[in-house]
Each structure stands twice: as C-alpha cells, then as structure tokens.
Design a protein around this motif. Structure first.
Motif, PDB file in Angstrom:
ATOM      1  N   MET A  47       0.819  -1.207   0.000  1.00  0.00           N
ATOM      2  CA  MET A  47       0.000   0.000   0.000  1.00  0.00           C
ATOM      3  C   MET A  47       0.859   1.267   0.000  1.00  0.00           C
ATOM      4  SD  MET A  47      -3.069  -1.097  -0.138  1.00  0.00           S
ATOM      5  CE  MET A  47      -4.043   0.348   0.269  1.00  0.00           C
ATOM      6  N   VAL A  48       2.019   1.222   0.672  1.00  0.00           N
ATOM      7  CA  VAL A  48       2.869   2.419   0.719  1.00  0.00           C
ATOM      8  C   VAL A  48       3.803   2.500  -0.477  1.00  0.00           C
ATOM      9  CG1 VAL A  48       2.777   2.615   3.220  1.00  0.00           C
ATOM     10  CG2 VAL A  48       4.580   1.273   2.177  1.00  0.00           C
ATOM     11  N   LEU A  49       3.953   1.407  -1.216  1.00  0.00           N
ATOM     12  CA  LEU A  49       4.798   1.441  -2.411  1.00  0.00           C
ATOM     13  C   LEU A  49       4.247   2.396  -3.464  1.00  0.00           C
ATOM     14  CD1 LEU A  49       5.858  -2.290  -2.924  1.00  0.00           C
ATOM     15  CD2 LEU A  49       7.310  -0.368  -2.260  1.00  0.00           C
ATOM     16  N   ARG A  50       2.960   2.752  -3.336  1.00  0.00           N
ATOM     17  CA  ARG A  50       2.362   3.707  -4.273  1.00  0.00           C
ATOM     18  C   ARG A  50       3.059   5.058  -4.222  1.00  0.00           C
ATOM     19  NH1 ARG A  50      -3.725   3.772  -2.328  1.00  0.00           N
ATOM     20  NH2 ARG A  50      -2.643   3.885  -0.328  1.00  0.00           N
ATOM     21  N   TYR A  51       3.732   5.341  -3.106  1.00  0.00           N
ATOM     22  CA  TYR A  51       4.348   6.648  -2.920  1.00  0.00           C
ATOM     23  C   TYR A  51       5.859   6.639  -3.180  1.00  0.00           C
ATOM     24  CZ  TYR A  51      -0.060   7.056  -0.396  1.00  0.00           C
ATOM     25  OH  TYR A  51      -1.394   7.037  -0.059  1.00  0.00           O
ATOM     26  N   ALA A  52       6.415   5.454  -3.427  1.00  0.00           N
ATOM     27  CA  ALA A  52       7.872   5.330  -3.541  1.00  0.00           C
ATOM     28  C   ALA A  52       8.447   6.194  -4.663  1.00  0.00           C
ATOM     29  CB  ALA A  52       8.249   3.867  -3.759  1.00  0.00           C
TER      30      ALA A  52
END
Length: 345
Positions: A314-319
């Motif tokens: 879910m946080v990889l969307r912001y990488a």
C-alpha cells in the motif's frame, strides 16, 4: 404435524420431524393446500435423503441471501451488501445455489447504474464490490454453512492504476484559508498533520489523546486494517488540539457544540473551487500527508506504521515520489569511467 394454519392466516405452514429427530417448521408461502402439500413432501423427502444418504439439502439463493445478511449486519459496508444482494435477487431468486454458474454471475454484474436520473458507467472498482459480495456469500455457503461442495471462482475485473493525487504545502495553506467554518478547517488541517482517515478524525475522542505525551491512538475496531494505530502528534497537531479544549467533554472536533455526523461534501467542493484546487477529495489529504513524508525522507516501512496500512504494497504507491535513495546506484551503468567523463567534456 403436517400442514396447518396459524390463527388469523390463510397461508399453510409446514411442520414435521426429520429421521434424525430434528424438527422442520416453516411457511409454505401459499394458500393452496395442494401446492403446500407438494412442498411438504419435497422437504420431507430431502430431509430423509440428508439423514439416510448423507446428501446435502438443496438450498435456494433467497435462503443464502437471508442468512448472509443476518451475519453481516455489524459490518461497516452492510448497506452496500444489502443493495448488492437485492440486485442479485433480481437475477437468481428461486435458483438452487449449486446451479448458479460463474459465467452467469459475471454476466449479471451491472455495467451502468442510474445516478441523478442518468445512466452512467460503473467503474471496475464498483463492479468488483458487487463481485466481492456474491463471492463472500458463496464462500460462506461452502466453508461456514456447508451447503455446497465448492463455489465458482470469480476473478475481479481489471482495474487501471490510479494516479496518486496530492498537493503542495503552499496549495494546502491556500485551501485552509478558504474555509469559513473553524471546525471543518481544523479537521482538514489535522488530516494534513496526521494522515488519519476522515471517520477517525470526526469521531476522535479526548480519551484517545495524550497531549503531554504528544500522541493519539486509533482503536482496532476503528481502524480499517483492524489493528490499533499509534499517532505521534507534531507541533501543528498539538496546536490544533489545544484550540479544541473545552468545546466538548467527549469529542475533539465539534460544530456548535455537537460532533459532525457527516462531512459536508458540498462545502468541501466550494472550498476547493475557491482555492482553485481541482479534483481533490478529502481522502487525498491522506495521500498528500504520505507524499510529504516520502519527499521528506521518511522510510516506507516507517510510513506504513504511521499510516496504519495493512500491507507494505500500500505504501509502495508513494515510492516514486522520492527516488533520491536510488541515485547512488545510477552510476552502476556508466559507459565511461568517471575520469574519462572529465576528458569527454
């Protein structure tokens, strides 16, 4: 007991004991004695086959729908499930569960819906919610109720990747200046400071806040991932909370002495329009908060904990917003040695 009528009713009811000693009591749904007798004999025969031959009783879609909804009543998306089940009843009412096939289900998923008097296409995400409901019902029929041997495999419709919508700090300041109500402005500002979801901010209680320790927490039954979230409070968040002191004994953010039951989308859109910020939902405040963190160097694993996300994906969307940590690896594919690059210049 056979067939009987209840006092004040013309509808026949069915009652009999099964070979195993159980008792069946239900309405026949008809005032015709012949039809009621046929249903009675059918149910009694099925009960005998279940008891003597180990066969499963045949269940129709309405039975599954009633049981499923009765067991989902405490879920947050219960109203959506009711709407989905009502829709599927229009396609599968009266059908035995085992006779409903995967192609029939996939073809039944709506493509358009009436909104504001017009038929508009449904997004793949919305269509997948219909699929999720009937998939859940059928899996319960297999694993929980043991009404079926297996359920059809239902694959989600492909969803195009969505662009993360976020705004800059200057845009956020401009947005907050356009609010005419302190309560709504403070709620939005608290979202920019903490990344909390809208419902968690609206229902935040003073018992969940420790100003001295500079932290707040979301209980597991309030969190989307069903896990408690610890929320460290920065200076902006602390200042916002101090302004709310004395306004309500229980809830943090209130308007005219009462907590907001629902966010005013109309006023929100008007604020965005005045601030000249297009296509920006309240939930995009959370995306903005996460984007600022990544751009500021917060590791993704830390961001996962801060935001209470269930999975790392879910946080990889912001990488992609902060590729700086990859810069030192770029030199691994140089065509020339560093000294040669100077010569080339």
């Amino acid at each position: 007991m056979g067939l009987y009528k209840r006092k004040g009713s013309d509808v026949y009811h069915i009652g009999f004991r099964t070979p195993g000693g159980g008792r069946v009591r239900q309405t026949s749904g008809t005032t015709d004695k012949k039809e009621a007798q046929e249903l009675h004999d059918k149910l009694k025969h099925e009960a005998w086959r279940v008891a003597r031959l180990g066969e499963r009783p045949k269940r129709i879609f309405e039975e599954a729908a009633d049981r499923y909804l009765s067991e989902q009543v405490d879920k947050k998306d219960y109203d959506d499930k009711v709407a989905h089940i009502r829709y599927f009843l229009g396609h599968f009412a009266g059908r035995e569960l085992t006779s409903i096939t995967r192609p029939e289900i996939m073809e039944s998923i709506p493509i358009k819906a009436v909104r504001k008097g017009r038929k508009r296409p449904l997004t793949p995400t919305t269509r997948n919610r219909y699929l999720a409901t009937i998939r859940s019902l059928l899996l319960d029929a297999v694993h929980e109720w043991e009404w079926m041997e297996k359920a059809p495999k239902l694959k989600d419709f492909e969803q195009p990747p969505k662009r993360i919508r976020w705004i800059t700090r200057d845009e956020a300041k401009r947005l907050l200046r356009e609010f005419k109500e302190d309560c709504m402005r403070d709620i939005a500002a608290f979202g920019f400071s903490t990344g909390l979801r809208q419902r968690n901010i609206l229902r935040l209680e003073w018992s969940q806040v420790d100003l001295r320790a500079r932290r707040a927490w979301i209980h597991s039954d309030q969190a989307k991932a069903k896990r408690p979230i610890g929320v460290p409070l920065n200076d902006d968040a602390i200042a916002l909370l101090r302004r709310q002191i004395g306004r309500h004994k229980t809830y943090v953010f209130v308007h005219n002495g009462e907590p907001l039951e629902k966010w005013d989308d109309w006023k929100w859109k008007a604020v965005c329009k005045r601030a000249e910020i297009a296509n920006f939902r309240f939930h995009d405040i959370r995306h903005t908060w996460a984007s600022w963190h990544v751009q500021g160097g917060t590791p993704l694993q830390v961001l996962k904990e801060l935001g209470g996300w269930a999975s790392y994906s879910m946080v990889l969307r912001y990488a992609h917003l902060a590729p700086d940590h990859l810069a030192r690896h770029a030199s691994a594919v140089l065509l020339h040695e560093p000294a040669q690059l100077v010569a080339v210049k």
